[in-house]
Design an enzyme around this catalytic site. Structure first.
Site, PDB file in Angstrom:
ATOM      1  N   SER A 199       4.965   2.610   3.939  1.00 35.71           N
ATOM      2  CA  SER A 199       3.729   2.930   4.663  1.00 35.71           C
ATOM      3  C   SER A 199       3.687   2.429   6.098  1.00 35.71           C
ATOM      4  O   SER A 199       2.736   2.737   6.812  1.00 35.71           O
ATOM      5  CB  SER A 199       2.520   2.377   3.896  1.00 35.71           C
ATOM      6  OG  SER A 199       2.225   3.183   2.785  1.00 35.71           O
ATOM      7  N   LYS A 253       3.027   4.964   8.774  1.00 37.23           N
ATOM      8  CA  LYS A 253       1.664   5.365   9.129  1.00 37.23           C
ATOM      9  C   LYS A 253       1.314   4.951  10.559  1.00 37.23           C
ATOM     10  O   LYS A 253       0.387   5.504  11.156  1.00 37.23           O
ATOM     11  CB  LYS A 253       0.660   4.773   8.140  1.00 37.23           C
ATOM     12  CG  LYS A 253       0.699   5.407   6.744  1.00 37.23           C
ATOM     13  CD  LYS A 253      -0.390   4.812   5.857  1.00 37.23           C
ATOM     14  CE  LYS A 253      -0.538   5.548   4.529  1.00 37.23           C
ATOM     15  NZ  LYS A 253       0.411   5.115   3.504  1.00 37.23           N
ATOM     16  N   SER A 278      -4.119   1.541   3.833  1.00 35.35           N
ATOM     17  CA  SER A 278      -2.918   2.327   3.536  1.00 35.35           C
ATOM     18  C   SER A 278      -3.211   3.542   2.665  1.00 35.35           C
ATOM     19  O   SER A 278      -2.433   3.888   1.769  1.00 35.35           O
ATOM     20  CB  SER A 278      -1.853   1.444   2.859  1.00 35.35           C
ATOM     21  OG  SER A 278      -0.568   1.948   3.101  1.00 35.35           O
TER      22      SER A 278
END
Length: 428
Positions: A134, A137, A189
């Site tokens: 993640s 991101k 997240s």
């Protein structure tokens, strides 16, 4: 014994039996210590450059291409290495004058660099290729902040709600601003938030293409996103060096700098799901920032966590001390012997102790991206240019009302003074 209270009688009998058992018990015999239940910790060795071209082999089927598709070839390895000669090394890369690397770092690859100057202060396998999870991101957030208006309201869909992996809690029919979606993306997240943002960018494939275009423009040439959220997919990769460069670029966006250091926000609920008979209304709720460094490290600027089975623990964050701002990245880490944020804290301490100018390399010049506006890092100031896209808050309205009443009060006082002076003149 009080036979009229049977439970008390039973308790007395049990107590007597316990005493007798203790009186005749055999003496205790010392037992050898139990064997350890986990493998003793050892810092991963990257000296063989095993990850120079691609990440380690996956342990699951997450990177199997869809039927009729082929997995992409590994990205070319730039020569010379981006960032300087020492960035081509695969082991630990330290300044000549620096001390030994902090103990108990389980991250397979890591980088500590100066956010303002781009100087790489120390690293381990900086260009080795690993999965970002993640932390990718950060790249999606940068793209979305530059393409979408923060006050635009979107409606949650079943596809958002059903996305795989970590979800913040978007529901079908819920109404969310892009500001809230971006906060949910970097604070909690949310893969559902990533899906909702990607849909506005043209869908997952278009969003991924935009992310990869930005990475290439920043000379982050170890990086290839396969999914917007960081879920593993065919060809996904990044490096500790690239992740530092991507975070540095994201920090040129004032709203990104604001969102990653926000501790908690109120997030909207959503109406009953028509797919579920009898589903109740879903009220709003509070979401918190999942980056523990933010709460436990003095001067923390915020960051992003990540985890998948193949990527393991990943982490990127920034901190400020004594007028210096640093970024730290961790790839393929474990939670032992320290949590990733604790490993990051030790590496940040190490980086702050390195003298300016004694580094081992440099991050790419952030001005390589035409839209970045140069390498100046953002703080989240009040009245930033992007505020025209932001919904007015209650405090903004109160400030305007306060100014109005102050001005009106001054006007009334002046009018009364003029009237009083006029009366005095007539009396004379």
């Amino acid at each position: 014994m009080n036979t009229r209270d049977p439970w008390r009688a039973v308790a007395a009998v049990l107590a007597t039996a316990a005493v007798l058992a203790g009186a005749v018990a055999a003496p205790a015999i010392a037992q050898p210590p139990a064997p350890p239940t986990t493998t003793p910790f050892s810092t991963p060795d990257t000296g063989d450059c095993a990850q120079r071209t691609k990440p380690p082999a996956p342990i699951d089927a997450s990177e199997v291409p869809a039927p009729g598709e082929r997995a992409p070839e590994p990205l070319p390895v730039p020569s010379p290495a981006i960032g300087g000669k020492r960035m081509a090394e695969c082991g630990v890369v330290l300044p000549d004058s620096a001390g030994s690397v902090p103990a108990e770092i389980s991250a397979t690859a890591w980088v500590v660099a100066d956010l303002d100057t781009g100087e790489v202060l120390a690293a381990k396998d900086p260009h080795g290729r690993y999965r970002p999870a993640s932390t990718i991101k950060v790249l999606l957030a940068t793209v979305a902040l530059r393409a979408l208006k923060l006050d635009t309201v979107v409606t949650g869909t079943a596809a958002d709600a059903d996305v795989e992996g970590t979800r913040v809690g978007i529901g079908p029919g819920g109404r969310y601003t892009n500001r809230q979606l971006l906060q949910a993306l970097v604070m909690a997240s949310g893969n559902d938030a990533a899906h909702a943002l990607s849909a506005q960018l043209g869908g997952d494939q278009v969003a991924v293409a935009k992310m990869n275009d930005l990475a290439r423009s920043l000379r982050a040439l170890d990086t290839r996103a396969a999914t917007p959220s960081g879920l593993d997919g065919p060809g996904m990769s990044t490096s500790a060096y690239d992740l530092a460069a991507l975070f540095r670029e994201a920090m040129t966006e004032p709203r990104f700098a604001e969102f990653i250091r926000t501790e908690q926000i109120d997030f909207p609920g959503f109406p009953p799901d028509p797919r579920i008979p009898g589903d109740p209304d879903h009220p709003g709720f509070v979401i918190g920032n999942d980056n523990h460094l933010l709460y436990n490290y003095e001067g923390a600027l915020g960051g992003k966590t990540g985890f998948t089975d193949d990527a393991r623990q990943t982490f990127v964050a920034g901190a400020e001390r004594g007028g210096r701002r640093l970024v730290v990245t961790l790839l393929k880490a474990d939670v032992l012997p320290l949590r990733p944020w604790e490993q990051a804290a030790r590496l940040l301490d190490y980086g702050f102790a390195v003298q300016r100018g004694a580094g081992v390399g440099a991050l790419p010049d952030a001005s390589a991206a035409p839209s970045s506006g140069g390498p100046t890092l953002a703080a989240p100031p009040a009245g930033a240019p992007g505020d025209r896209d932001m919904p007015r808050t209650g405090s903004d309205a109160r400030d305007r009302a306060r100014i109005f009443f102050i001005a009106a009060g001054v006007f009334v006082v002046l009018a009364l003074l003029v009237a009083a002076r006029s009366v005095n003149r007539r009396r004379r």
